[in-house]
Structure formats: structure tokens, C-alpha cells
Design an enzyme around this catalytic site. Structure first.
Site, short mmCIF file in Angstrom:
data_model
loop_
_atom_site.label_atom_id
_atom_site.label_comp_id
_atom_site.label_asym_id
_atom_site.label_seq_id
_atom_site.Cartn_x
_atom_site.Cartn_y
_atom_site.Cartn_z
N CYS A 161 43.10 35.94 38.81
CA CYS A 161 43.79 35.93 37.52
C CYS A 161 45.29 36.18 37.68
O CYS A 161 46.12 35.46 37.13
CB CYS A 161 43.21 37.00 36.59
SG CYS A 161 41.44 36.91 36.33
N ASP A 162 45.63 37.22 38.41
CA ASP A 162 47.00 37.73 38.40
C ASP A 162 47.77 37.50 39.69
O ASP A 162 48.97 37.78 39.74
CB ASP A 162 46.98 39.24 38.12
CG ASP A 162 46.26 39.57 36.81
OD1 ASP A 162 46.28 38.71 35.92
OD2 ASP A 162 45.69 40.67 36.70
N CYS B 292 41.57 41.56 39.43
CA CYS B 292 41.30 40.12 39.52
C CYS B 292 42.46 39.42 40.20
O CYS B 292 43.46 39.09 39.55
CB CYS B 292 41.06 39.54 38.13
SG CYS B 292 40.66 37.77 38.15
#
Length: 645
Positions: free
Chosen positions: A409-410, A406
Site C-alpha cells: 500500500c505505502d 502494508c
């Protein structure tokens, strides 16, 4: 000894590094409570999934631990300080020191680590006063002089690694000293409780506004002239003025926290159990599931959507959604949020949990989650798909340590770093473009000589100055290095395997077999998805030509089991787009509505109330809810009977 304080709200949102440091110091020296920190971002699907569980756990153990959230998009300094490399990451602090951590949305892990740190806090909540040690030696070894005892006590104080402004023998060090003395003399000295529990108070001057030592009940000095202990601002130095400003800002922030409500509005409108079965249960919270919810809700079916609040693959789409008609300059999370709001507006409810099984052998059918059992006449399956992994050496070990699926996300965690993106489809292109905004360089690894992605996305990636491409190449191994954290070196478990983070990768040419090593800080895997349908094994038929995909009948969304419908990526092995998923979700809701009408499965509660009213008017007596069976009213066309609740 200090009184424990109760802070509101249940989960505190950290706004600044200073606030975080002040909170850590307070609970190290004034309450002794462990601090559990959730490092998250709004665009992270797993973060949204675990958020209600985090809040629920905080409510369950209220008064025993402090729960806080840190938005890594806003507080880069904190995420960098504590080496956060994947989201969500949970870190557990006691006495200002990190004692445990893990990455991912694992409820059992979160609960176990929370239980462990609370037990550790309770075990270490002791103090060995000097007078107790003197009294102990007076009984056990009268030859010890006061100087000898002071030397023993000082050694204990010096070994305390937590913040210890009062220079006391406390915590695990005091326990170890007592253990040694018991082994030598047969009994140990008596402890006292370091932090005393206190009942929550409505008095604004109590709670977390108390200073260390006030809980002991000592007399307070009167102050007839007001706040004479504060500096005279007319005569204050620059340092005193700055300190006073900081103190007032802290007081304002504390007042705000006292009045804050938990920002969990998106998890409202939750499902509540009823004695009547649901007419439609929708499993999945992506475009397909939410589209089905909107259509079913508008038809008056009052659907319950059973899914973690992740929003499917669209939730993790960090770039703008450009191929959905009518949407422009809007991201995936924003689209999912609007879909949820629209479904709620028409009467849909949500159960934020994961489905683990379906029982279609009885009627009404039963949907089993981790924490609930939902009876329903019909089911719409819209669980989408999960990310595929490379299955190469080093990948599994370093998930959460630089290996991710992701980028939204990261990605921001690797600001100014070198990263790899593996894949050649639209997801890989979108991930590369998202990462290129913040990373020093992005290298796309693809096993073929052309991308499978859309021409527009592929062209953007090819022309981006920060993105390079390696064709006909695969990742053979992901390399790592031990994670070093000087601040936490005192807490290292020598028996535990060394934690590693990504340091590089071994790339292999698919034609020549030649291997090369590259230095990178993260590897983002975007090589496709597999339908999330394992909970349907043995329930419905699967497509024999496409493993994992549910088999539907003709152009409809009907499955092999009457009353169960499938839509979105669980049944679509060809298109797999947000808009096609939304369209099939609408179709599934229409199919479910028609099926319910054909089977005579209407609103049981309304039907029962109408019949009950008619019975009363006709003086024919009353029928209880337990005696009413909609399947009998439907003429027995559906096998099974409603079990007693």
C-alpha cells in the site's frame, strides 16, 4: 457572483497534475465547492474497502462537494506535494487550501470531516460588495469618507487568502469584518451570496463549461464570424500556440469526464434484501471466503459474501504469488480479482460491509453489518487475521505518518528513502523485497539470529544488495519530527497537537541491551497476525490452546453451533497459507451444503412457488409467503422460527 456547476461523474479520477490544479482553481473561483481528495493505490486493501463508501458519500452530498481520486502510483508529484505518507489519505480543500486531512479507512471520520468542510463552505459563501459597505456606513457613520471606506474594504480584500481574482471582500474575512462592525455599531452590513446554486442542466454549454460571471445573466455579445476571440493560428506566437493546444486538451478531457462512468465495476453484483432468508452467508473476502463462494455458488446455493472488497492478506501481497499451484507471474490482487470474477460468474453476490455481530439464537440466523441485516440459514466464517503491532512508543501516534503494516500500500511513497522492516516471517521478507524495488535502502530488524521465513525468500533477502539485516534486535521506540507544510501554514490549528512523521528509530540488542539510533523515513511492521474473530465472542467456542482461533469439530469445518462453519486463518493456527485457506473454504462450502440438505433447508422461494402452484391446481386456496415456514417443513429439527419481515 458565480453559478455553481455540477460535474460528472460522481467521483472524478484525476489523470494529471495539470488537471488537478485546474480543477482546484475552478472550484476556488467559480463554484466555491469544497474538494475532497482520496489518495489511493490499487494494491491497497483499505483503499478498496473505503472506495464504495467514498462513492456513496459523494452521491449523498452531490452538488455540495466535489469528490476526486488520485492514484499515487501514477501521480507521484501530487502525493509528494501534499505529504501523503500512508494510504488511503483523505484531504479536504476549500478555496484552494487544505483545511483538514486524515489517513486510514475510517467511515465515520470521512463523514464527519466531509460534513465539517461543507458547513464551512456554506458559511464562507458570502461576499460583501463595496456598495453595501458604503450604504452601511452612510446609515451608521456619516463621518466616514469614501476614501476611508475604500481603505477598510481594501484591508478586507488583502486579508483574503483564497484565490480572489475579482478583489472582493469575501468568505470568513467578510464575516469577521461584519462581526466587528456589528459589535461597534449594533448591526452589520448586508451580505450577498457569492456563488449561486444552479439546477443541473443537460445543455452541454452549461455547467462546468460556464465561465465566471456568466451566471449573472449578463448579455452575450454576438459573434457572426465565429470564434474571433481565439488567436489566428497563422499569425500566433509560440506562446499562443501552446496556450491554444493546452486549452483544446483541457476541453477534450472535460468532454471525456462528462461521458465517463464510475469505474466501480468490481463492486457490482451487490446483494439485495429479499423476503426469503439466504441459504449461505459467507463472512470474508479472502481466498477462504471466495473459494467457499465458488463452491457454494456452483452448488446452486446463491451465497452472499459479506466483506469489504479487500481480499484478505493476499490482496496486499505485492510480489508474485509463487507457492499457489497453477499460478505463475501473477500478484496477490490479481488472484483475488480472478476469484471474485469466478464466484460472480456462478451466481454469488457481494455485500461490501463489515460484520459487527451474529445472532445465532434465532432461526434463520442474523448477520449484522454496519448498514444491513442479513437473515441466513447457514454461515461460513472466513474473516482471516489482522496485523499485529509492536506497541512501542511512537508507533500509534505515527500510524499514517511513516508507520505502516502494508508495504504494498505505502511502499512507493518512500521512493528513494531509507526504511525499516520489522519481522522474520514470509510477510516480512515479501515486504522487504517489495520495498527494495523503490527505496534507497531497506533494513530488516529481527529479534532472533535466523529467519522463520521460507528458505527461498530468506535467501533472496540476504543476497539483495539494497537490503541489510540486524539480527537479535528489536525496535524500542519510533522517533518522529513535526510535519512541516509551508503551503498550509496559514491553516495550522494552534490548539491541536503537532502532527509528526517518522524520522528514526531506537534499536535495542536483545542480549546486551545496548541501544542505537538510526535515521529512517518509515517503519513497516510485519510481525504476524491475530484472527479477526471478536464478533464471534459468546457465539461459538474458541480453541483453548490457541487464543482467538475458532474451535472446529475434528477434521471438519463445523463449529459448536449448528449451521456455522469456520475456515481459513480463523481456524488454522498452524499453516496459514493462501492455498490451505482456499482448501478449507471449499470444505466449509461442502459441509454447509450437506448440513442444509440434512436439515431439509432448500430453496424456500422455489419450494413455496411449487407448493403454491400445487394448491392452485388443487383449488385448495393460496398460502402467503408469511405463512410458509421452512423449519416446519423440515420436521422441527432446527429450533426457532422465521420471524415476520
Amino acid at each position: 457572483m458565480t453559478a455553481l456547476a455540477y460535474a460528472r461523474p460522481i467521483v472524478r479520477q484525476i489523470r494529471s497534475t495539470h488537471e488537478f490544479d485546474r480543477l482546484m482553481k475552478k472550484h476556488s473561483t467559480q463554484t466555491g465547492l469544497p474538494v475532497i481528495v482520496d489518495f489511493y493505490s490499487d494494491g491497497c486493501g483499505p483503499c478498496r474497502m473505503i472506495a464504495p463508501i467514498f462513492k456513496k458519500l459523494a452521491q449523498e452530498v452531490e452538488g455540495k462537494a466535489v469528490f476526486v481520486k488520485v492514484d499515487t502510483n501514477q501521480l507521484h508529484e501530487l502525493s509528494s506535494r501534499y505529504g501523503v505518507r500512508s494510504l488511503p489519505t483523505f484531504k479536504f480543500f476549500l478555496g484552494g487550501r487544505k483545511v483538514n486531512e486524515f489517513s486510514g479507512a475510517g467511515e465515520q471520520q470521512l463523514r464527519q470531516f466531509t460534513k465539517d468542510v461543507i458547513q464551512k463552505a456554506e458559511w464562507e459563501n458570502v461576499v460583501l460588495p463595496m456598495e453595501n459597505l458604503v450604504s452601511y456606513y452612510g446609515q451608521q457613520d456619516a463621518s466616514k469618507t469614501t476614501k476611508d471606506i475604500e481603505k477598510v474594504y481594501k484591508k478586507c480584500v488583502d486579508q483574503v487568502k483564497d484565490e480572489n481574482p475579482d478583489k472582493l471582500c469575501v468568505g470568513a474575512v467578510a464575516r469577521n469584518l461584519a462581526k466587528s462592525l456589528k459589535k461597534k455599531y449594533g448591526s452589520g452590513p448586508e451580505f450577498e451570496q457569492r456563488f449561486l446554486p444552479e439546477e443541473p442542466s443537460t445543455n452541454e454549454q452549461s455547467g462546468d463549461k460556464k465561465k465566471a460571471g456568466e451566471g449573472s445573466g449578463g448579455p452575450k455579445k454576438s459573434n457572426k464570424k465565429g470564434n474571433s476571440d481565439k488567436p489566428n493560428l497563422h499569425l500566433a506566437t509560440k506562446e499562443e500556440l501552446l496556450a491554444e493546444i493546452e486549452s483544446r486538451l483541457d476541453a477534450e478531457r472535460d468532454a471525456q469526464v462528462e461521458e465517463e462512468e464510475d469505474d466501480e465495476a468490481e463492486f457490482e453484483h451487490g446483494w439485495e434484501p429479499s423476503e426469503w432468508p439466504e441459504r449461505v452467508a459467507i463472512i470474508g473476502g479472502g481466498p477462504a471466503g471466495l473459494s467457499a463462494a465458488i463452491y457454494a455458488a456452483r452448488a446452486g446455493l446463491k451465497p452472499v459474501v459479506v466483506a469489504p472488497p479487500m481480499g484478505g492478506q493476499l490482496q496486499g501481497k505485492g510480489v508474485d504469488v509463487e507457492n499457489y499451484p497453477g499460478l505463475f507471474n501473477v500478484t496477490g490482487p490479481a488472484v483475488v480479482s480472478l476469484m471474485r470474477q469466478q464466484a460472480i460468474a456462478y451466481g454469488a453476490t457481494f455485500e461490501a460491509d463489515v460484520v459487527v455481530g451474529i445472532d445465532a439464537s434465532v432461526r434463520p440466523m442474523k448477520v449484522k453489518t454496519n448498514s444491513s441485516l442479513i437473515e441466513t440459514h447457514s454461515i461460513i466464517v472466513a474473516t482471516g487475521a489482522e496485523s499485529n503491532w509492536l506497541n512501542v512508543k511512537g508507533e500509534y501516534e505515527m500510524r499514517g505518518g511513516g508507520v505502516s503494516s502494508c508495504a504494498t500500500c505505502d511502499g512507493h511513497i518512500y521512493r528513494g528513502k531509507h526504511v525499516l522492516v520489522v519481522g522474520g516471517g514470509d510477510t516480512a521478507m515479501e515486504d522487504a523485497l517489495v520495498l527494495a524495488r523503490t527505496s534507497e535502502s531497506v533494513t530488516v530488524i529481527h529479534r532472533r539470529d535466523t529467519f522463520r521465513a521460507s528458505k527461498v525468500l530468506a535467501q533472496r533477502v540476504s543476497e539483495h544488495p539494497s537490503i541489510s539485516i540486524k539480527w537479535n534486535t528489536v525496535v524500542a521506540e519510533i522517533l518522529g519530527k513535526p510535519l512541516s507544510s509551508p503551503n498550509d501554514s496559514e491553516n495550522v490549528d494552534l490548539d491541536a497537537p503537532a502532527e509528526k512523521v517518522v524520522s528514526g528509530a531506537v534499536l535495542k540488542d536483545v542480549y546486551t541491551g545496548e541501544e542505537t539510533k538510526v535515521d529512517v523515513d518509515a517503519v513497516f511492521v510485519a510481525i504476524g497476525h491475530t484472527p479477526t474473530t471478536s464478533f464471534l465472542e459468546g457465539v461459538v467456542d474458541f480453541n483453548p490452546e490457541h487464543a482467538g482461533y475458532v474451535l472446529t469439530q475434528g477434521t471438519s469445518t463445523k463449529t459448536s453451533v449448528p449451521g456455522i462453519f469456520a475456515c481459513g486463518d480463523v481456524a488454522d493456527s498452524i499453516y496459514r497459507q493462501a492455498i490451505t485457506s482456499a482448501g478449507s473454504g471449499a470444505a466449509a462450502a461442502l459441509d454447509a451444503e450437506r448440513w442444509l440438505s440434512e436439515e431439509g433447508l432448500g430453496n424456500e422461494e422455489s419450494d413455496f412457488e411449487a407448493e403454491l402452484l400445487a394448491d392452485i391446481m388443487a383449488n385448495d386456496g393460496r398460502r402467503s409467503a408469511e405463512e410458509y415456514n421452512v423449519y416446519e417443513e423440515a420436521g422441527g429439527r432446527v429450533s426457532g422460527v422465521k420471524e415476520e419481515l
